[in-house]
Scaffold this motif. Structure first.
Motif, PDB file in Angstrom:
ATOM      1  N   VAL A 108       0.844  -1.204   0.000  1.00 19.57           N
ATOM      2  CA  VAL A 108       0.000   0.000   0.000  1.00 19.57           C
ATOM      3  C   VAL A 108       0.880   1.255   0.000  1.00 19.57           C
ATOM      4  O   VAL A 108       0.580   2.233  -0.685  1.00 19.57           O
TER       5      VAL A 108
ATOM      6  N   GLU B 128       1.050   4.254  -2.858  1.00 16.79           N
ATOM      7  CA  GLU B 128       1.010   5.687  -2.556  1.00 16.79           C
ATOM      8  C   GLU B 128       2.191   6.409  -3.201  1.00 16.79           C
ATOM      9  O   GLU B 128       2.029   7.475  -3.805  1.00 16.79           O
TER      10      GLU B 128
ATOM     11  N   ARG C 261       1.554   6.709  -6.865  1.00 17.88           N
ATOM     12  CA  ARG C 261       0.487   7.692  -7.128  1.00 17.88           C
ATOM     13  C   ARG C 261       1.048   9.111  -7.023  1.00 17.88           C
ATOM     14  O   ARG C 261       0.785   9.961  -7.880  1.00 17.88           O
TER      15      ARG C 261
ATOM     16  N   VAL D  76      -8.312   9.185  -0.458  1.00 16.56           N
ATOM     17  CA  VAL D  76      -8.571   7.825  -0.927  1.00 16.56           C
ATOM     18  C   VAL D  76      -9.868   7.352  -0.282  1.00 16.56           C
ATOM     19  O   VAL D  76     -10.036   7.418   0.937  1.00 16.56           O
TER      20      VAL D  76
ATOM     21  N   ASP E 152     -11.239   4.189  -1.330  1.00 15.48           N
ATOM     22  CA  ASP E 152     -11.223   2.724  -1.336  1.00 15.48           C
ATOM     23  C   ASP E 152      -9.961   2.241  -2.034  1.00 15.48           C
ATOM     24  O   ASP E 152      -9.482   2.880  -2.968  1.00 15.48           O
ATOM     25  N   HIS E 153      -9.407   1.115  -1.570  1.00 15.09           N
ATOM     26  CA  HIS E 153      -8.310   0.412  -2.257  1.00 15.09           C
ATOM     27  C   HIS E 153      -8.784  -0.994  -2.586  1.00 15.09           C
ATOM     28  O   HIS E 153      -9.460  -1.627  -1.770  1.00 15.09           O
ATOM     29  N   LYS E 154      -8.400  -1.478  -3.745  1.00 16.53           N
ATOM     30  CA  LYS E 154      -8.585  -2.884  -4.100  1.00 16.53           C
ATOM     31  C   LYS E 154      -7.234  -3.406  -4.548  1.00 16.53           C
ATOM     32  O   LYS E 154      -6.599  -2.802  -5.412  1.00 16.53           O
TER      33      LYS E 154
ATOM     34  N   ASP F  76     -10.810   6.721 -10.460  1.00 12.75           N
ATOM     35  CA  ASP F  76      -9.993   5.569 -10.075  1.00 12.75           C
ATOM     36  C   ASP F  76      -8.594   5.702 -10.651  1.00 12.75           C
ATOM     37  O   ASP F  76      -8.427   6.132 -11.805  1.00 12.75           O
TER      38      ASP F  76
ATOM     39  N   SER G 205      -6.168  -0.891  -7.474  1.00 11.05           N
ATOM     40  CA  SER G 205      -6.804   0.373  -7.835  1.00 11.05           C
ATOM     41  C   SER G 205      -7.147   1.132  -6.566  1.00 11.05           C
ATOM     42  O   SER G 205      -7.343   0.542  -5.504  1.00 11.05           O
ATOM     43  N   SER G 206      -7.180   2.438  -6.689  1.00 11.37           N
ATOM     44  CA  SER G 206      -7.598   3.333  -5.606  1.00 11.37           C
ATOM     45  C   SER G 206      -8.704   4.228  -6.140  1.00 11.37           C
ATOM     46  O   SER G 206      -8.584   4.770  -7.239  1.00 11.37           O
ATOM     47  N   HIS G 207      -9.761   4.355  -5.365  1.00  7.92           N
ATOM     48  CA  HIS G 207     -10.861   5.256  -5.711  1.00  7.92           C
ATOM     49  C   HIS G 207     -10.633   6.527  -4.902  1.00  7.92           C
ATOM     50  O   HIS G 207     -10.458   6.455  -3.681  1.00  7.92           O
ATOM     51  N   LEU G 208     -10.591   7.692  -5.550  1.00 13.36           N
ATOM     52  CA  LEU G 208     -10.287   8.955  -4.898  1.00 13.36           C
ATOM     53  C   LEU G 208     -11.355  10.000  -5.169  1.00 13.36           C
ATOM     54  O   LEU G 208     -12.069   9.926  -6.172  1.00 13.36           O
TER      55      LEU G 208
END
Length: 156
Positions: free
Chosen positions: A36, A40, A43, A76, A78-80, A109, A127-130
């Motif tokens: 994770v 980051e 990103r 952020v 959500d993370h998947k 995303d 994936s990260s939802h921001l």
């Protein structure tokens, strides 16, 4: 840094993220919690640090997080993460490909592919939802046309 790695012509941003000795678990793999952290770093390397976070450094490929109005936070939601195979500790940076996925009115995303820098094998797909949030009110802000334009070349 930016390479065209997709069939439809959209660009992915390639970021090299160091693996640290302390990132290893007892099996010699990069620990899932550290993955994770690597996401980051990729990103931020691709889209810039949040505004006001430290001194300026290397310019990101796309100024997104550092080009928001004062009082706006990129959060952020959500993370998947899917661990395809273990990422062995290497004394060289991992290769992380980053691109934009779904873009909605007030959120988007970011997708990642972490590859072993020695074998080139895919190790992690994530994936990260921001969303951008007004710091004072806590309300989600709609994406501006300019923000959507900045994301467009990297959208798959």
């Amino acid at each position: 840094m930016g390479q065209d790695n997709s069939r439809n012509g959209n660009e992915r941003i390639e970021v090299l993220v160091p693996m640290r000795w302390g990132d290893m678990d007892a099996y010699g793999h990069i620990n899932n919690v550290q993955i994770v952290r690597m996401l980051e770093e990729a990103r931020i390397g691709a889209f810039g640090p949040p505004k006001g976070a430290g001194l300026p450094g290397i310019e990101p490929k796309v100024s997104l997080f550092n080009a928001v109005p004062d009082g706006t936070m990129a959060l952020v939601v959500d993370h998947k993460i899917r661990y395809v195979r273990t990422l062995e500790y290497r004394n060289v940076p991992a290769v992380v490909q980053v691109w934009i996925g779904s873009v909605k009115g007030a959120s988007f995303d970011i997708h990642y592919l972490i590859q072993d820098p020695v074998t080139g094998e895919d190790c992690v797909k994530a994936s990260s939802h921001l969303a951008f949030v007004d710091e004072a009110t806590g309300r989600v802000q709609r994406l501006t046309p300019e923000q959507k334009d900045r994301m467009a070349p990297y959208r798959h």
